[in-house]
Design a protein around this motif. Structure first.
Motif, PDB file in Angstrom:
ATOM      1  N   PRO A  62     -13.684  24.217  -9.628  1.00  0.00           N
ATOM      2  CA  PRO A  62     -13.251  25.151  -9.553  1.00  0.00           C
ATOM      3  C   PRO A  62     -13.099  24.991  -7.579  1.00  0.00           C
ATOM      4  CG  PRO A  62     -14.616  26.418 -11.168  1.00  0.00           C
ATOM      5  CD  PRO A  62     -15.126  24.739 -10.738  1.00  0.00           C
ATOM      6  N   THR A  63     -12.583  24.976  -7.267  1.00  0.00           N
ATOM      7  CA  THR A  63     -11.428  24.762  -5.566  1.00  0.00           C
ATOM      8  C   THR A  63     -10.967  26.687  -5.419  1.00  0.00           C
ATOM      9  OG1 THR A  63      -9.622  24.148  -5.471  1.00  0.00           O
ATOM     10  CG2 THR A  63     -11.669  22.492  -5.774  1.00  0.00           C
ATOM     11  N   TYR A  64     -11.111  26.778  -4.088  1.00  0.00           N
ATOM     12  CA  TYR A  64     -10.665  28.246  -4.075  1.00  0.00           C
ATOM     13  C   TYR A  64      -8.893  28.382  -4.227  1.00  0.00           C
ATOM     14  CZ  TYR A  64      -9.674  32.784  -0.953  1.00  0.00           C
ATOM     15  OH  TYR A  64      -8.973  33.634  -0.764  1.00  0.00           O
ATOM     16  N   PHE A  65      -7.936  27.384  -3.586  1.00  0.00           N
ATOM     17  CA  PHE A  65      -6.827  27.302  -3.847  1.00  0.00           C
ATOM     18  C   PHE A  65      -6.609  26.390  -5.138  1.00  0.00           C
ATOM     19  CE2 PHE A  65      -7.549  26.654   0.637  1.00  0.00           C
ATOM     20  CZ  PHE A  65      -6.671  28.053   1.323  1.00  0.00           C
ATOM     21  N   GLY A  66      -7.356  26.040  -6.141  1.00  0.00           N
ATOM     22  CA  GLY A  66      -6.708  25.546  -7.731  1.00  0.00           C
ATOM     23  C   GLY A  66      -6.683  24.000  -7.322  1.00  0.00           C
ATOM     24  N   ALA A  67      -6.598  23.759  -5.893  1.00  0.00           N
ATOM     25  CA  ALA A  67      -5.921  22.159  -6.008  1.00  0.00           C
ATOM     26  C   ALA A  67      -7.761  21.267  -6.548  1.00  0.00           C
ATOM     27  CB  ALA A  67      -5.011  21.691  -5.501  1.00  0.00           C
ATOM     28  N   PRO A  68      -7.234  19.991  -7.228  1.00  0.00           N
ATOM     29  CA  PRO A  68      -8.956  19.456  -7.435  1.00  0.00           C
ATOM     30  C   PRO A  68      -9.666  18.587  -5.789  1.00  0.00           C
ATOM     31  CG  PRO A  68      -7.329  18.475  -8.597  1.00  0.00           C
ATOM     32  CD  PRO A  68      -6.273  19.378  -7.635  1.00  0.00           C
ATOM     33  N   GLY A  69     -10.145  19.250  -5.333  1.00  0.00           N
ATOM     34  CA  GLY A  69     -10.820  19.001  -4.457  1.00  0.00           C
ATOM     35  C   GLY A  69     -11.531  17.434  -4.403  1.00  0.00           C
ATOM     36  N   ILE A  70     -11.610  17.284  -4.555  1.00  0.00           N
ATOM     37  CA  ILE A  70     -12.382  14.946  -4.361  1.00  0.00           C
ATOM     38  C   ILE A  70     -11.037  14.557  -5.643  1.00  0.00           C
ATOM     39  CG2 ILE A  70     -13.729  15.431  -6.439  1.00  0.00           C
ATOM     40  CD1 ILE A  70     -15.604  13.095  -4.978  1.00  0.00           C
ATOM     41  N   ALA A  71     -10.797  13.103  -4.939  1.00  0.00           N
ATOM     42  CA  ALA A  71     -10.138  12.354  -5.175  1.00  0.00           C
ATOM     43  C   ALA A  71     -11.689  10.586  -5.277  1.00  0.00           C
ATOM     44  CB  ALA A  71      -8.621  11.978  -5.407  1.00  0.00           C
ATOM     45  N   MET A  72     -11.678  10.129  -6.020  1.00  0.00           N
ATOM     46  CA  MET A  72     -12.349   8.672  -6.500  1.00  0.00           C
ATOM     47  C   MET A  72     -11.267   7.455  -7.294  1.00  0.00           C
ATOM     48  SD  MET A  72     -16.153   9.953  -7.855  1.00  0.00           S
ATOM     49  CE  MET A  72     -16.767   8.584  -7.108  1.00  0.00           C
ATOM     50  N   GLU A  73     -11.347   6.604  -6.475  1.00  0.00           N
ATOM     51  CA  GLU A  73     -10.739   5.546  -6.452  1.00  0.00           C
ATOM     52  C   GLU A  73     -11.080   4.385  -6.215  1.00  0.00           C
ATOM     53  OE1 GLU A  73      -6.871   2.524  -5.008  1.00  0.00           O
ATOM     54  OE2 GLU A  73      -7.255   4.277  -4.105  1.00  0.00           O
ATOM     55  N   GLN A  74     -11.719   3.293  -7.140  1.00  0.00           N
ATOM     56  CA  GLN A  74     -13.325   2.422  -7.476  1.00  0.00           C
ATOM     57  C   GLN A  74     -12.768   1.450  -6.770  1.00  0.00           C
ATOM     58  OE1 GLN A  74     -14.882   1.353 -10.856  1.00  0.00           O
ATOM     59  NE2 GLN A  74     -16.628   0.384  -9.517  1.00  0.00           N
ATOM     60  N   LYS A  75     -13.093   0.914  -5.465  1.00  0.00           N
ATOM     61  CA  LYS A  75     -12.363  -0.604  -4.668  1.00  0.00           C
ATOM     62  C   LYS A  75     -13.053  -1.426  -5.138  1.00  0.00           C
ATOM     63  CE  LYS A  75      -9.598   1.080  -2.323  1.00  0.00           C
ATOM     64  NZ  LYS A  75      -8.085   1.343  -2.305  1.00  0.00           N
ATOM     65  N   PHE A  76     -14.281  -1.841  -5.941  1.00  0.00           N
ATOM     66  CA  PHE A  76     -15.122  -2.558  -6.048  1.00  0.00           C
ATOM     67  C   PHE A  76     -15.900  -2.030  -7.337  1.00  0.00           C
ATOM     68  CE2 PHE A  76     -14.617  -3.074  -1.287  1.00  0.00           C
ATOM     69  CZ  PHE A  76     -13.927  -4.460  -1.178  1.00  0.00           C
ATOM     70  N   ASN A  77     -15.995  -3.048  -7.920  1.00  0.00           N
ATOM     71  CA  ASN A  77     -16.818  -2.816  -8.984  1.00  0.00           C
ATOM     72  C   ASN A  77     -17.960  -4.824  -9.184  1.00  0.00           C
ATOM     73  OD1 ASN A  77     -15.359  -5.380 -11.215  1.00  0.00           O
ATOM     74  ND2 ASN A  77     -14.601  -4.268 -10.425  1.00  0.00           N
ATOM     75  N   PHE A  78     -19.141  -3.895  -9.946  1.00  0.00           N
ATOM     76  CA  PHE A  78     -20.193  -4.618 -10.068  1.00  0.00           C
ATOM     77  C   PHE A  78     -19.861  -5.297 -11.040  1.00  0.00           C
ATOM     78  CE2 PHE A  78     -23.781  -6.266 -11.471  1.00  0.00           C
ATOM     79  CZ  PHE A  78     -25.114  -6.087 -10.336  1.00  0.00           C
ATOM     80  N   ALA A  79     -19.683  -5.953 -12.378  1.00  0.00           N
ATOM     81  CA  ALA A  79     -18.238  -6.851 -12.672  1.00  0.00           C
ATOM     82  C   ALA A  79     -17.952  -8.115 -12.225  1.00  0.00           C
ATOM     83  CB  ALA A  79     -18.264  -6.781 -14.016  1.00  0.00           C
ATOM     84  N   ASP A  80     -17.101  -7.333 -11.335  1.00  0.00           N
ATOM     85  CA  ASP A  80     -15.904  -8.590 -10.539  1.00  0.00           C
ATOM     86  C   ASP A  80     -16.604  -8.732  -9.356  1.00  0.00           C
ATOM     87  OD1 ASP A  80     -13.830  -8.667 -12.756  1.00  0.00           O
ATOM     88  OD2 ASP A  80     -13.199  -6.639 -11.829  1.00  0.00           O
ATOM     89  N   ASN A  81     -17.246  -8.077  -8.607  1.00  0.00           N
ATOM     90  CA  ASN A  81     -17.626  -8.069  -7.181  1.00  0.00           C
ATOM     91  C   ASN A  81     -19.427  -8.154  -7.134  1.00  0.00           C
ATOM     92  OD1 ASN A  81     -15.067  -6.104  -7.055  1.00  0.00           O
ATOM     93  ND2 ASN A  81     -14.770  -7.721  -6.263  1.00  0.00           N
ATOM     94  N   GLY A  82     -19.691  -7.729  -8.101  1.00  0.00           N
ATOM     95  CA  GLY A  82     -21.439  -7.688  -7.758  1.00  0.00           C
ATOM     96  C   GLY A  82     -22.038  -6.253  -7.580  1.00  0.00           C
TER      97      GLY A  82
END
Length: 273
Positions: A62-82
């Motif tokens: 929950p945030t004060y204004f109601g909108a999500p406070g964090i977004a996460m985008e995976q740029k590298f993953n272990f399977a492909d990039n180590g």
């Protein structure tokens, strides 16, 4: 050198380092068989336990204004990039976080400018959870501070004075924001008169709450924010586990972020008890 060659070389070095450290750890363990494990320095100074005061958070927190406070985008993953790497988009005032003086002043200290000496401080917990259970708009008052002092003695130098309202237990429910049909919110906070008392009669470095705001939910003027933060002191919002630490005697360690010019930011906070 090709990308694959580079990655293989890195992995080889990682394996070599792991083998080295495993061997070193085994040798150290053998050398200390039968010996007592040493106590971390902070605990050796008289504290016996560590209590996590921070919420784990994601886009559903929950945030004060109601909108999500964090977004996460995976740029590298272990399977492909180590290795794994995420790119974060973050609202400074998300989850357990700091309100720096700059948050409610034109030229106050930014979060990176809060003195380190103000981030490891005595913790004073004022319990209003019983009153808050009956009234979600309950506030810490001067009488609450006087009662704490009567029971525990003077508020220590540079302390963090924290409100325990029981709201941390509601974090996964709509009651945490307490939104009503008219768009207002209902949760406890510090009354401005209590804030003024702390400003005038103590050297407290911080005030903290287990709710979304230093001001209670119905506040329309953010009186506590405007009184406290421009004085050069800071706030902490969305604390947890205040019921699991003593009213007096614990030490709060505030892992404030250090992004230059920030008005605040999520923090890992823990208490030594």
């Amino acid at each position: 050198m090709c990308d694959v060659c580079v990655m293989n070389a890195v992995k080889d070095r990682m394996l070599s380092r792991r083998q080295f450290f495993k061997a070193g750890a085994a040798g150290a363990a053998a050398a200390t068989v039968g010996a007592a494990v040493s106590t971390p320095p902070a605990l050796a100074m008289g504290h016996g336990d560590v209590v996590d005061m921070s919420h784990v958070y994601d886009e559903n927190f929950p945030t004060y204004f109601g909108a999500p406070g964090i977004a996460m985008e995976q740029k590298f993953n272990f399977a492909d990039n180590g290795f794994n790497l995420f790119e974060l988009t973050l609202n400074e005032h998300t989850a357990t976080h700091i309100d720096a003086p700059l948050h409610f002043s034109a030229d106050g200290n930014s979060v990176d400018e809060i003195p380190v000496s103000d981030l490891v401080v005595p913790l004073c917990v004022i319990h209003i959870h019983e009153r808050a259970a009956e009234n979600p708009d309950a506030q810490v008052t001067p009488d609450d501070i006087k009662a704490w002092i009567s029971a525990n003695g003077p508020i220590p130098d540079k302390a963090c004075v924290a409100m325990h309202s029981g709201w941390a237990e509601k974090v996964e429910t709509d009651a945490f924001r307490g939104a009503d049909a008219d768009g207002g919110m209902h949760f406890p906070g510090f009354h401005v008169e209590a804030t003024q008392m702390l400003l005038e009669e103590t050297t407290a470095a911080a005030i903290g709450v287990d709710t979304l705001s230093l001001d209670h939910g119905p506040s329309a003027d953010f009186a506590t924010h405007y009184a406290w933060l421009p004085s050069g002191r800071y706030g902490i919002e969305n604390l947890r586990n205040l019921a699991n630490v003593p009213a007096a005697g614990a030490t709060l360690v505030v892992g404030a972020p250090t992004h230059r010019g920030g008005s605040g930011g999520p923090a890992r906070i823990f208490a030594l008890v």
